[in-house]
Enzyme design. Structure first.
Site, short mmCIF file in Angstrom:
data_model
loop_
_atom_site.label_atom_id
_atom_site.label_comp_id
_atom_site.label_asym_id
_atom_site.label_seq_id
_atom_site.Cartn_x
_atom_site.Cartn_y
_atom_site.Cartn_z
N ASP A 1 0.86 -1.19 0.00
CA ASP A 1 0.00 0.00 0.00
C ASP A 1 0.90 1.24 0.00
O ASP A 1 2.10 1.15 0.25
CB ASP A 1 -0.90 0.01 1.25
CG ASP A 1 -1.84 1.21 1.28
OD1 ASP A 1 -2.37 1.60 0.22
OD2 ASP A 1 -2.07 1.79 2.37
N SER A 2 0.27 2.38 -0.20
CA SER A 2 1.01 3.63 -0.09
C SER A 2 1.41 3.89 1.36
O SER A 2 2.37 4.63 1.61
CB SER A 2 0.16 4.79 -0.60
OG SER A 2 -1.01 4.91 0.19
N CYS B 1 -4.25 -1.50 -2.02
CA CYS B 1 -4.44 -0.06 -2.26
C CYS B 1 -5.35 0.05 -3.47
O CYS B 1 -5.03 -0.48 -4.54
CB CYS B 1 -3.08 0.57 -2.55
SG CYS B 1 -3.18 2.30 -3.06
N GLU C 1 -2.85 8.42 8.56
CA GLU C 1 -1.39 8.28 8.65
C GLU C 1 -0.84 8.94 9.91
O GLU C 1 0.15 8.49 10.47
CB GLU C 1 -0.69 8.87 7.42
CG GLU C 1 -0.83 8.04 6.16
CD GLU C 1 -0.09 6.70 6.21
OE1 GLU C 1 1.00 6.62 6.80
OE2 GLU C 1 -0.63 5.73 5.63
N CYS D 1 -11.01 2.75 -0.24
CA CYS D 1 -9.60 3.07 0.03
C CYS D 1 -9.27 2.30 1.30
O CYS D 1 -10.05 2.31 2.26
CB CYS D 1 -9.41 4.57 0.25
SG CYS D 1 -7.77 4.98 0.90
N HIS E 1 -7.32 2.80 3.62
CA HIS E 1 -7.17 3.58 4.86
C HIS E 1 -8.51 3.77 5.57
O HIS E 1 -8.54 3.97 6.79
CB HIS E 1 -6.60 4.98 4.56
CG HIS E 1 -5.11 5.00 4.32
ND1 HIS E 1 -4.54 4.55 3.16
CD2 HIS E 1 -4.09 5.44 5.10
CE1 HIS E 1 -3.22 4.72 3.23
NE2 HIS E 1 -2.92 5.25 4.40
N1 DGL Z 1 -4.78 3.28 0.70
C1 DGL Z 1 -4.87 3.74 -0.62
C2 DGL Z 1 -6.09 3.29 -1.38
O1 DGL Z 1 -6.65 2.26 -1.05
C3 DGL Z 1 -4.36 5.08 -1.03
C4 DGL Z 1 -4.32 6.23 -0.08
C5 DGL Z 1 -3.43 7.32 -0.68
O2 DGL Z 1 -2.22 7.13 -0.68
O3 DGL Z 1 -3.97 8.32 -1.18
O4 DGL Z 1 -6.49 3.89 -2.33
#
Ligand code: DGL
Length: 264
Positions: free
Chosen positions: A9-10, A72, A150, A182, A184
């Protein structure tokens, strides 16, 4: 059967998928990679996110992973096809399982919360329309969410304000289901659920993703039989201490240590 499962993931968002993986497939080894130094991916051009995902694949392959999950949505939308075309190992994304899980639950009005990149890609909107003829998808980009997660979810007022801003249009549009598009966002689900109300279903694609991974591993003879827990490794391109602290809380693994790596 050998080799860890690579989860990418990011940032810390993919840990919502990793934690399901540790619950469901605890016998498997895990290599988690967070490209924290270059997040958020949401606002980046598609080609750049695809390039970052290809670099993550290279990192994983060099370390001998037997399968990779792009945990992600933004990177799945931008890069899944490119990674599948390049990789000799199975590569899975989160959008297909997320869309399928949503299709199994909704009565026809879906709210999508996702990054700008995922919303713009229309990957969910297209797949949901295939799975549920006549579905209405109301998509909302949520650029404030990833930074709030984050930073360790420590600003309750900012979280509540952002949730109200992004979920209000979905409630007004009378969605019956919200998909967290997402990785997150499941970390914000209690706020999202509270704002949307109990009658709205909130879907976290993580479980469906891990089920799809399990099927894929089984069908290729790559699934480890249940046994003692596998090892867990965590790598980040960003600050190791901060990542380790947030990751330890999300996974409930006190003392979790991460290593710093470079991509590209
Ligand atoms: N967690 C990521 C997603 O599922 C990306 C969040 C990000 O880096 O903008 O899209």
């Amino acid at each position: 059967m050998d080799g860890p499962i690579g989860v990418f993931d990011s940032g810390v968002g993919g840990l919502t998928v990793a934690r399901r993986l540790l619950e469901q497939l605890s016998q498997e080894d895990l290599l988690y990679l967070a490209d924290t130094a270059r997040l958020p991916y949401g606002p980046l051009p598609v080609a750049q996110v695809r390039q970052y995902a290809l670099e993550a694949l290279e990192f994983m392959v060099e370390r001998g992973v037997k399968a990779m999950v792009i945990a992600c949505n933004t990177a799945t939308a931008a890069g899944l096809e490119a990674l599948k075309a390049r990789a000799a190992i199975p590569v899975l994304g989160v959008i297909e399982p997320g869309a399928r899980a949503t299709a199994g639950l909704t009565r026809g009005r879906v709210g999508l919360l996702a990054t700008e990149g995922t919303v713009k890609s229309e990957a969910y909107q297209r797949r949901l329309a295939e799975l549920i003829p006549g579905v209405e998808v109301i998509a909302q980009a949520c650029p404030k969410f990833t930074p709030l997660v984050e930073s360790g979810l420590d600003d309750a007022v900012a979280i509540q304000d952002a949730v109200a801003e992004y979920v209000r249009p979905l409630v007004r549009a009378k969605v019956d289901t919200i998909v967290l598009g997402c990785t997150h966002y499941p970390l914000l689900s209690r706020w999202i659920q509270a704002y949307a109300g109990e009658e709205v279903l909130v879907v976290d694609p993580a479980l469906a993703t891990v089920e799809l991974l399990e099927d894929e591993l089984r069908s290729r003879g790559l699934l480890r039989p249940p046994g003692r827990p596998g090892y867990r490794q965590f790598a980040t391109t960003g600050e190791v201490e901060k990542f380790g602290r947030v990751a330890a809380t999300i996974l409930g693994l006190p003392g979790l240590q991460a290593v710093r790596v470079r991509l590209g």
